[in-house]
Design a protein around this motif. Structure first.
Motif, PDB file in Angstrom:
ATOM      1  N   PRO A 107     -17.782 -64.221  37.037  1.00  0.00           N
ATOM      2  CA  PRO A 107     -17.026 -63.146  37.209  1.00  0.00           C
ATOM      3  C   PRO A 107     -16.428 -62.238  36.345  1.00  0.00           C
ATOM      4  CG  PRO A 107     -16.428 -65.067  38.259  1.00  0.00           C
ATOM      5  CD  PRO A 107     -17.421 -65.577  37.180  1.00  0.00           C
ATOM      6  N   GLU A 108     -16.157 -60.945  36.466  1.00  0.00           N
ATOM      7  CA  GLU A 108     -15.533 -60.144  35.431  1.00  0.00           C
ATOM      8  C   GLU A 108     -14.532 -60.928  34.572  1.00  0.00           C
ATOM      9  OE1 GLU A 108     -16.820 -57.142  34.257  1.00  0.00           O
ATOM     10  OE2 GLU A 108     -18.689 -57.988  35.214  1.00  0.00           O
ATOM     11  N   PRO A 109     -14.354 -60.844  33.114  1.00  0.00           N
ATOM     12  CA  PRO A 109     -13.330 -61.299  32.605  1.00  0.00           C
ATOM     13  C   PRO A 109     -11.937 -60.852  32.898  1.00  0.00           C
ATOM     14  CG  PRO A 109     -14.688 -60.061  31.096  1.00  0.00           C
ATOM     15  CD  PRO A 109     -15.283 -59.885  32.349  1.00  0.00           C
ATOM     16  N   THR A 110     -11.064 -61.637  32.919  1.00  0.00           N
ATOM     17  CA  THR A 110      -9.646 -61.419  32.699  1.00  0.00           C
ATOM     18  C   THR A 110      -8.848 -61.605  31.474  1.00  0.00           C
ATOM     19  OG1 THR A 110      -8.904 -63.632  33.453  1.00  0.00           O
ATOM     20  CG2 THR A 110      -9.299 -61.855  35.311  1.00  0.00           C
ATOM     21  N   ARG A 111      -9.601 -62.077  30.586  1.00  0.00           N
ATOM     22  CA  ARG A 111      -8.739 -62.545  29.183  1.00  0.00           C
ATOM     23  C   ARG A 111      -9.872 -62.827  28.055  1.00  0.00           C
ATOM     24  NH1 ARG A 111      -6.722 -65.952  25.146  1.00  0.00           N
ATOM     25  NH2 ARG A 111      -4.614 -65.525  24.431  1.00  0.00           N
ATOM     26  N   PHE A 112      -9.860 -61.947  27.314  1.00  0.00           N
ATOM     27  CA  PHE A 112     -10.750 -62.206  25.847  1.00  0.00           C
ATOM     28  C   PHE A 112      -9.762 -63.008  24.851  1.00  0.00           C
ATOM     29  CE2 PHE A 112     -11.474 -60.822  21.459  1.00  0.00           C
ATOM     30  CZ  PHE A 112     -12.715 -61.424  21.063  1.00  0.00           C
ATOM     31  N   GLY A 113     -10.174 -63.917  24.233  1.00  0.00           N
ATOM     32  CA  GLY A 113      -9.479 -64.348  23.041  1.00  0.00           C
ATOM     33  C   GLY A 113     -10.498 -65.242  21.942  1.00  0.00           C
ATOM     34  N   ALA A 114     -10.113 -64.663  20.631  1.00  0.00           N
ATOM     35  CA  ALA A 114     -10.597 -65.301  19.534  1.00  0.00           C
ATOM     36  C   ALA A 114      -9.758 -65.826  18.719  1.00  0.00           C
ATOM     37  CB  ALA A 114     -11.521 -64.026  18.775  1.00  0.00           C
ATOM     38  N   ARG A 115      -9.799 -67.183  18.548  1.00  0.00           N
ATOM     39  CA  ARG A 115      -8.650 -67.845  17.830  1.00  0.00           C
ATOM     40  C   ARG A 115      -9.340 -68.608  16.698  1.00  0.00           C
ATOM     41  NH1 ARG A 115      -4.985 -72.872  20.160  1.00  0.00           N
ATOM     42  NH2 ARG A 115      -3.851 -73.327  18.197  1.00  0.00           N
ATOM     43  N   ASP A 158       4.266 -62.378  16.856  1.00  0.00           N
ATOM     44  CA  ASP A 158       3.398 -61.607  17.759  1.00  0.00           C
ATOM     45  C   ASP A 158       3.271 -59.991  17.537  1.00  0.00           C
ATOM     46  OD1 ASP A 158       2.943 -63.637  19.850  1.00  0.00           O
ATOM     47  OD2 ASP A 158       5.115 -63.582  20.193  1.00  0.00           O
ATOM     48  N   LEU A 159       2.239 -59.622  17.453  1.00  0.00           N
ATOM     49  CA  LEU A 159       1.766 -58.339  17.084  1.00  0.00           C
ATOM     50  C   LEU A 159       0.893 -57.643  18.076  1.00  0.00           C
ATOM     51  CD1 LEU A 159       0.440 -59.511  13.580  1.00  0.00           C
ATOM     52  CD2 LEU A 159       2.580 -58.533  14.075  1.00  0.00           C
ATOM     53  N   LYS A 160       1.026 -56.083  17.936  1.00  0.00           N
ATOM     54  CA  LYS A 160      -0.212 -55.575  18.349  1.00  0.00           C
ATOM     55  C   LYS A 160      -0.727 -54.728  17.415  1.00  0.00           C
ATOM     56  CE  LYS A 160      -0.401 -53.855  22.327  1.00  0.00           C
ATOM     57  NZ  LYS A 160      -1.109 -53.954  23.467  1.00  0.00           N
ATOM     58  N   GLU A 161      -2.301 -54.954  17.515  1.00  0.00           N
ATOM     59  CA  GLU A 161      -3.086 -54.328  16.566  1.00  0.00           C
ATOM     60  C   GLU A 161      -4.286 -53.608  17.098  1.00  0.00           C
ATOM     61  OE1 GLU A 161      -5.129 -55.838  12.167  1.00  0.00           O
ATOM     62  OE2 GLU A 161      -3.804 -57.070  13.144  1.00  0.00           O
ATOM     63  N   ASP A 162      -4.672 -52.420  16.848  1.00  0.00           N
ATOM     64  CA  ASP A 162      -5.474 -51.764  17.662  1.00  0.00           C
ATOM     65  C   ASP A 162      -5.349 -52.098  19.033  1.00  0.00           C
ATOM     66  OD1 ASP A 162      -6.676 -50.789  15.114  1.00  0.00           O
ATOM     67  OD2 ASP A 162      -8.286 -52.280  14.904  1.00  0.00           O
ATOM     68  N   PHE A 163      -6.367 -52.249  19.713  1.00  0.00           N
ATOM     69  CA  PHE A 163      -6.309 -52.601  21.181  1.00  0.00           C
ATOM     70  C   PHE A 163      -6.065 -53.942  21.663  1.00  0.00           C
ATOM     71  CE2 PHE A 163     -10.601 -51.426  20.180  1.00  0.00           C
ATOM     72  CZ  PHE A 163     -11.149 -52.634  20.162  1.00  0.00           C
ATOM     73  N   PHE A 164      -5.622 -55.006  20.572  1.00  0.00           N
ATOM     74  CA  PHE A 164      -5.544 -56.245  20.490  1.00  0.00           C
ATOM     75  C   PHE A 164      -4.011 -56.708  20.636  1.00  0.00           C
ATOM     76  CE2 PHE A 164      -9.794 -56.350  18.467  1.00  0.00           C
ATOM     77  CZ  PHE A 164     -10.532 -57.115  19.411  1.00  0.00           C
ATOM     78  N   ILE A 198      -4.727 -67.865  13.952  1.00  0.00           N
ATOM     79  CA  ILE A 198      -4.743 -66.338  14.188  1.00  0.00           C
ATOM     80  C   ILE A 198      -5.243 -66.279  15.430  1.00  0.00           C
ATOM     81  CG2 ILE A 198      -5.274 -64.086  13.493  1.00  0.00           C
ATOM     82  CD1 ILE A 198      -5.083 -65.176  10.543  1.00  0.00           C
ATOM     83  N   ASP A 199      -4.836 -65.718  16.450  1.00  0.00           N
ATOM     84  CA  ASP A 199      -5.239 -65.464  17.853  1.00  0.00           C
ATOM     85  C   ASP A 199      -5.464 -64.046  18.194  1.00  0.00           C
ATOM     86  OD1 ASP A 199      -6.355 -65.948  20.200  1.00  0.00           O
ATOM     87  OD2 ASP A 199      -4.558 -66.644  21.232  1.00  0.00           O
ATOM     88  N   TYR A 200      -6.519 -63.497  18.442  1.00  0.00           N
ATOM     89  CA  TYR A 200      -6.603 -62.011  18.736  1.00  0.00           C
ATOM     90  C   TYR A 200      -7.002 -62.183  20.398  1.00  0.00           C
ATOM     91  CZ  TYR A 200      -6.322 -59.744  14.426  1.00  0.00           C
ATOM     92  OH  TYR A 200      -5.961 -59.360  13.201  1.00  0.00           O
ATOM     93  N   PHE A 201      -6.269 -61.449  21.099  1.00  0.00           N
ATOM     94  CA  PHE A 201      -6.759 -61.589  22.569  1.00  0.00           C
ATOM     95  C   PHE A 201      -6.428 -60.253  23.228  1.00  0.00           C
ATOM     96  CE2 PHE A 201      -2.264 -62.817  22.216  1.00  0.00           C
ATOM     97  CZ  PHE A 201      -1.850 -62.320  23.188  1.00  0.00           C
ATOM     98  N   LYS A 202      -7.083 -60.107  24.465  1.00  0.00           N
ATOM     99  CA  LYS A 202      -7.107 -58.928  25.184  1.00  0.00           C
ATOM    100  C   LYS A 202      -6.979 -59.193  26.579  1.00  0.00           C
ATOM    101  CE  LYS A 202      -9.683 -54.354  25.416  1.00  0.00           C
ATOM    102  NZ  LYS A 202      -8.430 -53.493  25.577  1.00  0.00           N
ATOM    103  N   THR A 203      -6.282 -58.256  27.413  1.00  0.00           N
ATOM    104  CA  THR A 203      -6.334 -58.707  28.952  1.00  0.00           C
ATOM    105  C   THR A 203      -6.612 -57.511  29.785  1.00  0.00           C
ATOM    106  OG1 THR A 203      -4.025 -58.426  29.055  1.00  0.00           O
ATOM    107  CG2 THR A 203      -4.782 -60.628  28.574  1.00  0.00           C
TER     108      THR A 203
END
Length: 235
Positions: A107-115, A158-164, A198-203
Motif C-alpha cells: 500500500p501507499e506509505p503513510t510515514r517515512f522514517g530514517a532513524r 523537535d524540528l522542522k527541516e526542509d520538508f522533514f 536523530i530521526d528524520y520523518f515525513k507523513t
C-alpha cells in the motif's frame, strides 16, 4: 566505523521504516515474500512470524544488516557500517527489489522514517563533555535560573527541516555506557562521548517510488547535523 572528512569517528546504527495502512493481503503472501527475497540472493536467512517476515545476514541474529516486511510496515536495519553510504545503498537496493515483485502490492506509505543512533567517542572526561553541552545549549541566564551544579544533560528537540520533521535527542555518556544503546559491541564504547539519536520523518506527499530519494536526503542531513553538533561541542 564511518568517518567523515575530518576523520571523526562515529559509531552508528540505522533504521529505515516505511509505514502504510494495514494489508490483509500480506498475511496470504508471507511465504512468497520470504522466497522472493531469498531467491534474489539478497538475504540468506528469513523467519516468518504472524505479522512480519524478518530477513538477516546471519542465521540467529543480524550481524551487519537485516530487513523486515510486515502487514503495516517495511524497512531496513544496518548495525555498525564501515562507510557513510553503506546503509543508503543497501536499503535503497532492497526497497527497489521489494516493490518490483509481481505478487504483492505494498500500500501507499503513510510515514517515512530514517532513524540513526550515533556514538562519537572522545578522549575528554565525561565532566568536560557535559560542561560543553550545557554551555552550548543554555545561556548563562538559563543556567542561573535552573540553579545548582549541572551533572548530566539529556536533551530532546523537535524540528522542522526542509520538508522533514526531525527529532533529536542525546547527551554525554560515561565510559562503557554506549553499549546500552546499541545491539553490537565496539572498542570505542570504552570511552566517554556524545550519544545522538536523530530521526528524520515525513507523513505527507509520499509514494513508494519516492522512498529512495527521501532516504538519501535524510541520511545526508543526519551526517551533517551530527558533525555540526559534535564540532560545536569541541569533540
Amino acid at each position: 566505523m564511518p568517518k567523515d572528512k575530518l576523520n571523526k569517528i562515529m559509531v552508528t546504527d540505522h533504521v529505515l521504516e516505511v509505514r502504510h495502512p494495514a494489508s490483509g493481503t500480506f498475511l496470504d503472501v508471507r511465504g512468497y515474500i520470504a522466497d522472493y527475497i531469498r531467491n534474489q540472493k539478497y538475504f540468506p536467512h528469513w523467519k516468518i512470524d504472524t505479522n512480519v517476515v524478518n530477513f538477516r545476514d546471519e542465521s540467529d541474529a543480524i550481524k551487519l544488516d537485516g530487513a523486515f516486511v510486515g502487514y503495516k510496515s517495511a524497512g531496513y536495519v544496518v548495525l555498525n557500517p564501515q562507510t557513510h553510504n553503506f546503509f543508503t545503498d543497501r536499503a535503497t537496493a532492497f526497497w527497489k527489489l521489494l516493490i518490483k515483485n509481481d505478487h504483492y502490492k505494498i500500500p501507499e506509505p503513510t510515514r517515512f522514517g530514517a532513524r540513526t543512533k550515533l556514538f562519537i567517542p572522545s578522549k575528554q572526561p565525561f565532566e568536560e563533555i557535559n560542561k560543553s553541552l550545557f554551555e552550548g545549549f543554555f545561556t548563562e541566564k538559563a543556567r542561573d535560573l535552573i540553579g545548582g551544579k549541572e551533572t548530566d544533560l539529556q536533551f530532546i528537540i523537535d524540528l522542522k527541516e526542509d520538508f522533514f520533521n526531525v527529532k533529536v535527542n542525546g547527551g554525554p555518556i560515561h565510559k562503557d555506557e554506549a553499549k546500552k544503546y546499541f545491539q553490537f559491541e565496539s572498542e570505542h564504547f570504552k570511552q566517554c562521548g556524545l550519544f545522538l539519536d536523530i530521526d528524520y520523518f515525513k507523513t505527507d506527499q509520499l509514494s513508494l517510488d519516492k522512498i529512495p530519494s527521501l532516504l538519501k536526503q535524510a541520511i545526508e542531513l543526519t551526517w551533517q547535523k551530527a558533525e555540526r553538533i559534535a564540532t560545536g561541542m569541541g569533540l
